[in-house]
Design a protein around this motif. Structure first.
Motif, PDB file in Angstrom:
ATOM      1  N   THR A  51       0.832  -1.202   0.000  1.00 28.70           N
ATOM      2  CA  THR A  51       0.000   0.000   0.000  1.00 28.70           C
ATOM      3  C   THR A  51       0.868   1.253   0.000  1.00 28.70           C
ATOM      4  O   THR A  51       0.612   2.204  -0.759  1.00 28.70           O
ATOM      5  CB  THR A  51      -0.938  -0.008   1.223  1.00 28.70           C
ATOM      6  OG1 THR A  51      -1.758  -1.177   1.168  1.00 28.70           O
ATOM      7  CG2 THR A  51      -1.826   1.227   1.250  1.00 28.70           C
ATOM      8  N   PHE A  55       1.112   4.110  -2.932  1.00 28.03           N
ATOM      9  CA  PHE A  55       0.878   5.529  -2.694  1.00 28.03           C
ATOM     10  C   PHE A  55       2.096   6.362  -3.090  1.00 28.03           C
ATOM     11  O   PHE A  55       1.948   7.484  -3.588  1.00 28.03           O
ATOM     12  CB  PHE A  55       0.492   5.770  -1.236  1.00 28.03           C
ATOM     13  CG  PHE A  55      -0.860   5.224  -0.849  1.00 28.03           C
ATOM     14  CD1 PHE A  55      -1.739   4.692  -1.787  1.00 28.03           C
ATOM     15  CD2 PHE A  55      -1.252   5.235   0.473  1.00 28.03           C
ATOM     16  CE1 PHE A  55      -2.987   4.186  -1.425  1.00 28.03           C
ATOM     17  CE2 PHE A  55      -2.499   4.734   0.849  1.00 28.03           C
ATOM     18  CZ  PHE A  55      -3.370   4.217  -0.097  1.00 28.03           C
ATOM     19  N   VAL A  59       0.902   9.360  -5.496  1.00 23.83           N
ATOM     20  CA  VAL A  59       0.536  10.568  -4.764  1.00 23.83           C
ATOM     21  C   VAL A  59       0.619  11.791  -5.678  1.00 23.83           C
ATOM     22  O   VAL A  59       1.480  11.868  -6.561  1.00 23.83           O
ATOM     23  CB  VAL A  59       1.410  10.754  -3.498  1.00 23.83           C
ATOM     24  CG1 VAL A  59       2.862  11.071  -3.841  1.00 23.83           C
ATOM     25  CG2 VAL A  59       0.812  11.795  -2.573  1.00 23.83           C
ATOM     26  N   MET A 121      -4.721   9.031   1.618  1.00 23.56           N
ATOM     27  CA  MET A 121      -3.559   8.136   1.666  1.00 23.56           C
ATOM     28  C   MET A 121      -2.928   8.169   3.047  1.00 23.56           C
ATOM     29  O   MET A 121      -2.615   7.115   3.629  1.00 23.56           O
ATOM     30  CB  MET A 121      -2.503   8.556   0.626  1.00 23.56           C
ATOM     31  CG  MET A 121      -2.834   8.255  -0.790  1.00 23.56           C
ATOM     32  SD  MET A 121      -1.496   8.870  -1.869  1.00 23.56           S
ATOM     33  CE  MET A 121      -2.067   8.301  -3.462  1.00 23.56           C
TER      34      MET A 121
END
Length: 174
Positions: A51, A55, A59, A121
């Protein structure tokens, strides 16, 4: 071509009894219990690693550089820790889980369905680090009750990292 063998990991299986038996002062039953807890830790850690890396790649927004670098630092540290957790499971005489299916079954962390905005996030990663800390704490209790100091040490270090990561990420939301 040989067909891939699917592992049934409904329980943590001990390694083959060929060769010398494991005699480290912890019973087979206790080693199996700790290995099962470490398997959950490995699954949570891998899910959080994936994860965080996701991200890092995806992002966007005004905090891009800060988050991109922070996520890279965190997923790199997490990646390196995965090996230590898996090797401890092996040292206890059990196989480490190593498939997405096993991780999905063992992990307490849900994967995001889509790429969220930067603030979401951060929230997801705070919750993920806290979930890993909870899993580590539960495993540490089991390891401590059977006098497994190397596992206690490993889990203490992991707790420190995940609690610090959660704090640093949470600070970005204030």
């Amino acid at each position: 071509m040989a067909k891939a063998r699917k592992l049934d990991s409904s329980k943590v299986a001990p390694m083959s009894s060929k060769g010398l038996p494991i005699d480290i002062g912890i019973s087979e039953k206790d080693r199996a219990t700790v290995a099962a807890e470490l398997s959950k830790m490995l699954a949570d850690s891998y899910t959080l690693y994936l994860t965080t890396h996701n991200f890092h790649w995806n992002v966007t927004g005004p905090l891009f550089n800060t988050l991109h670098l922070m996520f890279m630092t965190q997923y790199t540290e997490e990646w390196e820790a995965l090996d230590s957790i898996a090797e401890r499971i092996r040292a206890l005489g059990h196989y480490a889980p190593g498939t997405y299916a096993e991780y999905a079954r063992l992990s307490s962390i849900a994967e995001p369905d889509a790429v969220p905005d930067a603030e979401t996030m951060i929230q997801i990663l705070v919750k993920g680090n806290e979930a890993v800390a909870k899993t580590a704490r539960a495993a540490l209790k089991k390891a401590d009750t059977v006098n497994d100091q190397p596992t206690v040490d490993l889990l203490t270090q992991r707790l420190d990292v995940h609690e610090k990561n959660a704090w640093m990420l949470r600070s970005l939301l204030q």
